[in-house]
Design a protein around this motif. Structure first.
Motif, mmCIF file in Angstrom:
data_model
loop_
_atom_site.group_PDB
_atom_site.id
_atom_site.type_symbol
_atom_site.label_atom_id
_atom_site.label_comp_id
_atom_site.label_asym_id
_atom_site.label_seq_id
_atom_site.Cartn_x
_atom_site.Cartn_y
_atom_site.Cartn_z
ATOM 1 N N ASP A 156 0.287 5.207 -6.137
ATOM 2 C CA ASP A 156 -1.074 5.155 -5.623
ATOM 3 C C ASP A 156 -1.402 3.724 -5.182
ATOM 4 O O ASP A 156 -1.771 2.881 -5.991
ATOM 5 C CB ASP A 156 -2.047 5.625 -6.717
ATOM 6 C CG ASP A 156 -3.484 5.750 -6.227
ATOM 7 O OD1 ASP A 156 -3.727 5.517 -5.029
ATOM 8 O OD2 ASP A 156 -4.347 6.081 -7.057
ATOM 9 N N ASP A 157 -1.179 3.440 -3.887
ATOM 10 C CA ASP A 157 -1.509 2.139 -3.300
ATOM 11 C C ASP A 157 -0.805 0.994 -4.028
ATOM 12 O O ASP A 157 -1.416 0.004 -4.425
ATOM 13 C CB ASP A 157 -3.033 1.931 -3.308
ATOM 14 C CG ASP A 157 -3.451 0.775 -2.402
ATOM 15 O OD1 ASP A 157 -2.833 0.594 -1.344
ATOM 16 O OD2 ASP A 157 -4.385 0.035 -2.783
ATOM 17 N N VAL A 158 0.514 1.135 -4.183
ATOM 18 C CA VAL A 158 1.310 0.127 -4.888
ATOM 19 C C VAL A 158 1.630 -1.041 -3.958
ATOM 20 O O VAL A 158 2.048 -0.849 -2.811
ATOM 21 C CB VAL A 158 2.619 0.749 -5.422
ATOM 22 C CG1 VAL A 158 3.573 -0.338 -5.900
ATOM 23 C CG2 VAL A 158 2.319 1.711 -6.557
ATOM 24 N N HIS A 197 0.825 -1.223 0.000
ATOM 25 C CA HIS A 197 0.000 0.000 0.000
ATOM 26 C C HIS A 197 0.859 1.274 0.000
ATOM 27 O O HIS A 197 0.607 2.215 0.738
ATOM 28 C CB HIS A 197 -0.955 0.005 1.199
ATOM 29 C CG HIS A 197 -1.764 -1.255 1.325
ATOM 30 N ND1 HIS A 197 -2.722 -1.609 0.390
ATOM 31 C CD2 HIS A 197 -1.722 -2.267 2.247
ATOM 32 C CE1 HIS A 197 -3.252 -2.785 0.742
ATOM 33 N NE2 HIS A 197 -2.666 -3.199 1.847
ATOM 34 N N ILE A 227 3.894 -1.399 -13.852
ATOM 35 C CA ILE A 227 3.323 -0.234 -13.174
ATOM 36 C C ILE A 227 2.827 0.732 -14.241
ATOM 37 O O ILE A 227 3.525 1.009 -15.222
ATOM 38 C CB ILE A 227 4.368 0.451 -12.267
ATOM 39 C CG1 ILE A 227 4.819 -0.502 -11.168
ATOM 40 C CG2 ILE A 227 3.810 1.723 -11.657
ATOM 41 C CD1 ILE A 227 5.863 0.079 -10.231
ATOM 42 N N THR A 270 2.015 4.720 -1.097
ATOM 43 C CA THR A 270 1.488 5.919 -1.747
ATOM 44 C C THR A 270 2.473 7.055 -1.532
ATOM 45 O O THR A 270 2.917 7.294 -0.402
ATOM 46 C CB THR A 270 0.111 6.304 -1.178
ATOM 47 O OG1 THR A 270 -0.812 5.238 -1.439
ATOM 48 C CG2 THR A 270 -0.421 7.574 -1.823
ATOM 49 N N LYS A 316 0.263 2.945 -10.379
ATOM 50 C CA LYS A 316 -0.441 1.802 -9.791
ATOM 51 C C LYS A 316 0.138 0.500 -10.325
ATOM 52 O O LYS A 316 0.534 0.417 -11.482
ATOM 53 C CB LYS A 316 -1.939 1.861 -10.123
ATOM 54 C CG LYS A 316 -2.650 3.093 -9.575
ATOM 55 C CD LYS A 316 -4.115 3.099 -9.984
ATOM 56 C CE LYS A 316 -4.810 4.355 -9.457
ATOM 57 N NZ LYS A 316 -6.244 4.404 -9.845
ATOM 58 N N THR A 317 0.177 -0.510 -9.475
ATOM 59 C CA THR A 317 0.608 -1.825 -9.952
ATOM 60 C C THR A 317 -0.535 -2.458 -10.743
ATOM 61 O O THR A 317 -1.657 -2.556 -10.263
ATOM 62 C CB THR A 317 1.001 -2.744 -8.775
ATOM 63 O OG1 THR A 317 0.118 -2.500 -7.674
ATOM 64 C CG2 THR A 317 2.413 -2.515 -8.336
#
Length: 516
Positions: A22-24, A10, A218, A12, A222-223
């Motif tokens: 963003d929440d990777v 998570h 990515i 960020t 994001k992932t």
């Protein structure tokens, strides 16, 4: 159950005006080579900078679990103590220090009262160089006396001297030729056998296919997915689809509605001698021409003289004892200064965008307007900022520069977006002739496609364009005609329907035999 050496949960990370991550979520198995792919600006390097402490704990949200333990790194030194070492795309070497001094910089070999043990430093430097295939190199020479390929291996040797468990390589082969790249990739496979885990960021998808066990994609911070060898399709087409979110069936956009006209640019009997040795001729009797609307490639191996030729033409920025003629639209022009070239509508996008192309601390607007400012954005020495803003906004949109605003610092952009700013800078000078030196080096496949579209648009406008590239598929895919350069001479010329990697290499080998 998987044995993870690293879990990032998570993550960020925000910068003023943008969310870089963003929440990777990202996991790496112990002992694997794990590649990270994504377009420029996707957040790959940012994620690794969070991991290594470049962006310290407290400046991001989320957790880092390393070897089963939550880590909160505040700087690089803390992550290195845990065995995490990052090698950035721009080499972190001190050019005037020796090889041995560079390898143990910040990790000095001391004996008593903080005194450096130089004998131990040199012997250990030789040991670690042998591990990366550089046996017998003189560790007492300044590191800038070696080529980029060897310097990259010395950077890895520097990491190995720190007892690394997790090695992060950001675009490790971006500045290397094919042979040097293969050597480095094989070294990564050897390190894997030794139990060292590697994370590799790269835009060269064929290299990722060669070494990676897993690939995390990515996109826009994001992932998207993680692909695994033996389970998933790891083909270039599949990776590209994940990166750009769509099928990219043609890497090189078709050039349409282009009429090739009369000869615009000519170089006649061009000769250049080395800046360091007045008796060493680097460029030898080069003759070439480019027509309106034509894209002409300069192909050749590393060190063939392509960049030296371009830099010597553009303001005599390379070499000495320069002779020959440069003609635009049939008239000889002076080229002894950059101003001469700009005034006569000749532009050069340099190979090294950070050193020669941009002022990294200045804004996108200032960088775009810089070369065109005297002629187009000022009057009687007074800058018209409104005109600069309008032009910069137009080109930001036209070539899709991803940035929060035109006042964002150029140094904060990803490599691909920096390259677009350099391209816009020279397009704003309204040149008739544009020399592009490695225009897509170190940038992703999506950004490459956009730059190829820009090249096609310039050709449609009747510009004469020269493309220098070490990637032969790029030369073949973008150019109407190709000059093959070897050892500072024109070794051959190929039309669009004749050109292939095999034909280019045949010219080079034939020229080598002739030289011998």
């Amino acid at each position: 159950m998987s044995d993870y050496i690293l879990e990032m949960n998570h993550i960020t990370k925000e910068f003023p005006g943008s969310k870089a991550l963003d929440d990777v979520n990202f996991q790496v198995e112990r002992g694997e080579i794990h590649a990270i792919c994504g377009e420029n600006g996707a957040g790959k390097s940012t994620l690794m900078n969070v991991l290594s402490g470049v962006y310290p704990y407290g400046t991001y949200e989320g957790d880092i679990i390393y070897n089963g333990e939550e880590c909160r790194f505040h700087n690089l030194r803390e992550s290195e103590k845990k065995g995490i070492v990052i090698i950035h795309q721009e080499l972190a070497l001190s050019p005037l220090l020796t090889v041995a001094e560079n390898i143990f910089l910040g990790n000095e070999q001391k004996k008593f009262k903080g005194v450096i043990d130089w004998a131990k430093t040199r012997s250990k430097a030789e040991e670690v160089l042998a591990r990366v295939g550089l046996e017998g190199e003189n560790v007492n020479l300044p590191i800038n006396s070696f080529g980029v390929g060897k310097q990259q291996l010395m950077e890895i040797a520097k990491a190995l001297a720190k007892k690394v468990d997790l090695l992060i390589l950001d675009e490790p082969t971006a500045a290397l030729n094919d042979e040097e790249s293969k050597h480095l990739l094989d070294l990564m496979l050897d390190l894997k056998k030794e139990g060292i885990t590697c994370i590799m960021i790269s835009h060269k998808l064929n290299e990722i296919e060669y070494v990676a066990d897993s690939i995390t994609i990515i996109r826009d911070g994001k992932t998207i997915e993680t692909l695994k060898k033996g389970r998933d399709d790891l083909s270039e087409a599949r990776i590209i689809k994940g990166m750009v979110g769509r099928e990219l069936t043609n890497r090189y956009p078709e050039r349409t509605d282009v009429t090739i006209g009369n000869t615009v640019f000519e170089v006649k009997d061009w000769n250049v001698y080395s800046p360091d040795d007045a008796d060493k001729q680097v460029i030898k009797h080069v003759n070439l021409h480019v027509k309106a609307g034509e894209v002409v490639g300069l192909a050749g191996l590393m060190g063939a003289g392509r960049t030296e030729l371009a830099m010597s033409i553009f303001g005599h920025n390379y070499g000495q004892k320069i002779s020959g003629k440069v003609l635009i639209n049939g008239k000889e022009i002076p080229t002894k200064s950059v101003k001469d070239c700009i005034d006569h509508k000749l532009a050069y996008v340099s190979e090294d965008r950070k050193t020669y192309g941009l002022v990294l601390q200045h804004s996108i607007r200032e960088n775009m307007a810089m070369a065109a400012r005297p002629k187009f954005f000022s009057k009687n020495g007074v800058i018209n900022k409104n005109d600069e803003i309008l032009a910069a906004e137009e080109y930001k949109a036209k070539i899709n520069v991803k940035a929060t605003s035109i006042e964002q610092e150029a140094g904060s952009l990803s490599g691909g977006n920096q390259q677009k700013v350099v391209l816009a800078k020279w397009m704003l000078t309204q040149p008739d002739v544009l020399i592009l030196d490695e225009p897509t080096r170190g940038i992703d496949v999506g950004a490459k496609y956009e730059i190829y579209c820009v090249i096609n648009e310039l050709a449609k406008q009747g510009k004469a364009i020269i493309v220098i590239s070490s990637e032969l598929p790029e030369i073949i895919g973008t150019c109407d005609r190709v000059y093959v350069i070897n050892d500072g001479e024109i070794a051959g010329e190929l039309n669009k329907d004749e050109v292939s990697q095999e034909r280019i290499m045949q010219f080079i080998m034939a020229h080598n035999r002739k030289e011998a």
